[in-house]
Write a protein that holds these residues in place. Structure first.
Motif, PDB file in Angstrom:
ATOM      1  N   MET A  62       0.829  -1.202   0.000  1.00 50.57           N
ATOM      2  CA  MET A  62       0.000   0.000   0.000  1.00 50.57           C
ATOM      3  C   MET A  62       0.869   1.260   0.000  1.00 50.57           C
ATOM      4  SD  MET A  62      -3.250  -0.598  -0.079  1.00 50.57           S
ATOM      5  CE  MET A  62      -4.290   0.583   0.815  1.00 50.57           C
ATOM      6  N   HIS A  63       1.968   1.208   0.758  1.00 46.40           N
ATOM      7  CA  HIS A  63       2.873   2.355   0.844  1.00 46.40           C
ATOM      8  C   HIS A  63       3.385   2.721  -0.554  1.00 46.40           C
ATOM      9  CE1 HIS A  63       5.438   5.094   3.065  1.00 46.40           C
ATOM     10  NE2 HIS A  63       6.503   4.639   2.439  1.00 46.40           N
ATOM     11  N   LEU A  64       3.790   1.707  -1.312  1.00 47.89           N
ATOM     12  CA  LEU A  64       4.324   1.975  -2.651  1.00 47.89           C
ATOM     13  C   LEU A  64       3.220   2.366  -3.629  1.00 47.89           C
ATOM     14  CD1 LEU A  64       7.100  -0.747  -3.023  1.00 47.89           C
ATOM     15  CD2 LEU A  64       7.300   1.652  -2.314  1.00 47.89           C
ATOM     16  N   LEU A  65       2.023   1.758  -3.473  1.00 46.50           N
ATOM     17  CA  LEU A  65       0.906   2.108  -4.353  1.00 46.50           C
ATOM     18  C   LEU A  65       0.566   3.598  -4.238  1.00 46.50           C
ATOM     19  CD1 LEU A  65      -1.488   1.336  -6.243  1.00 46.50           C
ATOM     20  CD2 LEU A  65      -2.821   0.900  -4.167  1.00 46.50           C
ATOM     21  N   TRP A  66       0.384   4.076  -2.981  1.00 45.07           N
ATOM     22  CA  TRP A  66       0.058   5.487  -2.792  1.00 45.07           C
ATOM     23  C   TRP A  66       1.227   6.385  -3.183  1.00 45.07           C
ATOM     24  CZ3 TRP A  66      -4.569   7.451  -2.556  1.00 45.07           C
ATOM     25  CH2 TRP A  66      -5.630   6.642  -2.138  1.00 45.07           C
ATOM     26  N   GLY A  67       2.429   5.853  -3.010  1.00 42.92           N
ATOM     27  CA  GLY A  67       3.609   6.599  -3.459  1.00 42.92           C
ATOM     28  C   GLY A  67       3.579   6.797  -4.968  1.00 42.92           C
ATOM     29  N   ALA A  68       3.131   5.743  -5.675  1.00 39.34           N
ATOM     30  CA  ALA A  68       3.056   5.827  -7.142  1.00 39.34           C
ATOM     31  C   ALA A  68       1.994   6.845  -7.559  1.00 39.34           C
ATOM     32  CB  ALA A  68       2.740   4.452  -7.731  1.00 39.34           C
TER      33      ALA A  68
END
Lengths: 292, 292
Positions: free
Chosen positions: A169-175
């Protein structure tokens, strides 16, 4: 755990007597940079507000915004400095303190204040770039686009920070946040760059350099965002130090650009048409050359 | 119970290390919005005060009022943020905390500060609307009517809040308060609208948009008023979040309208009659087009 926090928080100034022997050199450096950022942002506020009438009239709004940006940052750094020197350092100095856990909790608490700051200051920072070429051009639409892209970047980033323990989730929202960042760069390199072509040389110079801050200086933030999930072993105090230095460059820097361009424009106009000087009743300002 | 509050209240900064794991995500968001409202109102104050001389002379009083409105709000939000982050959050984070009871008590405590703010700021907000067409017109009488209707709305609302546990009285005073609100809308759509017909295009634009804020943005307040008695199951943190966002829009928004109209008016006048420039002794300001 809570009673430890509460007990330590009453220390206040005493926290400043904590030494590197107790907590290590890095927290001392970070504490130092929090304080310096707080004061330098406040100093920049006074400078930009005071010099407002020394720039060409069409640059005064941009200089007011520059002052507001660093003024807001000074307030947030006041609170962040408090959290670091009055809460984090005493916790680290306590007997049997868990350095990694305290550092991580403190980092995640302080990051909320960074986002509160970015939520208000980054829209103003991107709005300032088209404002540098606003005289005689319609900039309302591109400012709106830039602010929407910017808010996507900040809000998605803030949501992502809440999922720091969930790498996916951290990387998804980062993207998603990165889409906003790319959107800002897109508008700066198309609409704003096109507008700048017909602008005064000082205005072109200001747009070029403020764009440069966004594409280089802002690069530290996605890196800082990813470290807690991708490099959990890294001391987060390093990220604090980089943010504290980067924020000063990225907020005070564009303000200085606006000031130099506006002062230069005013000075050149006064040399070319002395009549302006008479009608405005202003004394000439020194000729700061942006190129110098 | 009292000793818990006092004990926790001494936490001060430590409260900011409370995380969503302890209190849930909604109180964290509300805390965030209290802080952002506090800082953004202060930033708007600096902007309106600094830009005062960049608008047409007859708009400077309205811009000063705009600055005062957000400046007052910044102070009240400072205290409300303190009550929320330094008292409410630590209470919620304590072991065995009763979420619903703490949230309700905190809401009813903080609402007093909202009314202190509204008592001073809303009369200024309604007074500002006729001021936008004040040049060459007698606006004293309609401003008096608007302020009387506004004070009826706020005072009746405040009395009604004291009867939050007595639904009948709560709704009765809510109805009296609504009479004041309807009165404001009545004067805006009759006297003020009639005056605006013979005003400059920028002035008409300003009146239209400030009226819009009153009939749309102000709609959140009666809804927020009724929730504690009619929907007691609803998490009152949602009402806080809506108030905190709504207050920023309803207070900063009309100030920006006044600023854009005043800057546009000044800029157009300078293009049409350069003589104005000499008589005011002001240099031209950038041409912000409200329509852009």
């Amino acid at each position: 755990m809570l009673s430890t926090i509460f007990g330590s928080a009453t220390l206040g100034f005493a926290a400043n007597l904590i030494t590197a022997d107790q907590v290590g050199i890095l927290p001392m450096i970070v504490n130092f940079t929090f304080f310096v950022a707080y004061i330098s942002m406040g100093a920049a506020f006074v400078f930009f507000i005071s010099q407002r009438n020394s720039v060409a009239p069409e640059y005064r709004t941009a200089l007011t915004l520059s002052a507001i940006i660093v003024g807001i940052a000074a307030f947030h750094y006041f609170y962040m400095k408090g959290l670091y020197s009055d809460v984090t350092l005493p916790l680290l100095a306590a007997n049997g303190a868990n350095y990694a856990e305290i550092t991580r909790n403190s980092f995640l608490g302080i990051i909320n204040f960074r986002y509160m700051d970015w939520l208000i200051t980054t829209p103003l920072l991107v709005a300032k770039i088209p404002l540098a070429v606003a005289a005689g051009r319609k900039v309302g639409k591109v400012i709106t686009y830039l602010i929407i892209a910017d808010l996507l970047m900040i809000v998605a980033g803030f949501i992502g920070e809440q999922y720091v323990d969930n790498t996916g989730m951290h990387l998804l929202w980062g993207a998603i946040s990165t889409i906003g960042y790319v959107g800002i760069i897109y508008f700066l390199f198309t609409t704003v760059k096109e507008m700048a072509k017909t602008a005064e040389p000082e205005e072109q110079w200001a747009v070029k350099w403020m764009t440069m801050f966004v594409i280089t200086g802002w690069g530290i933030y996605p890196i800082g965002y990813m470290i807690p999930s991708l490099l959990p072993q890294l001391d987060l105090n390093i990220v604090h130090a980089v943010y504290n230095l980067g924020d000063q460059i990225n907020k005070i820097g564009p303000g200085i650009i606006v000031y130099l361009a506006g002062a230069q424009l005013m000075s050149r106009r006064q040399r070319e048409t002395p009549a302006v000087e008479v009608s405005t009743g202003k004394a000439p300002v020194p000729a700061f050359s942006p190129a110098a």
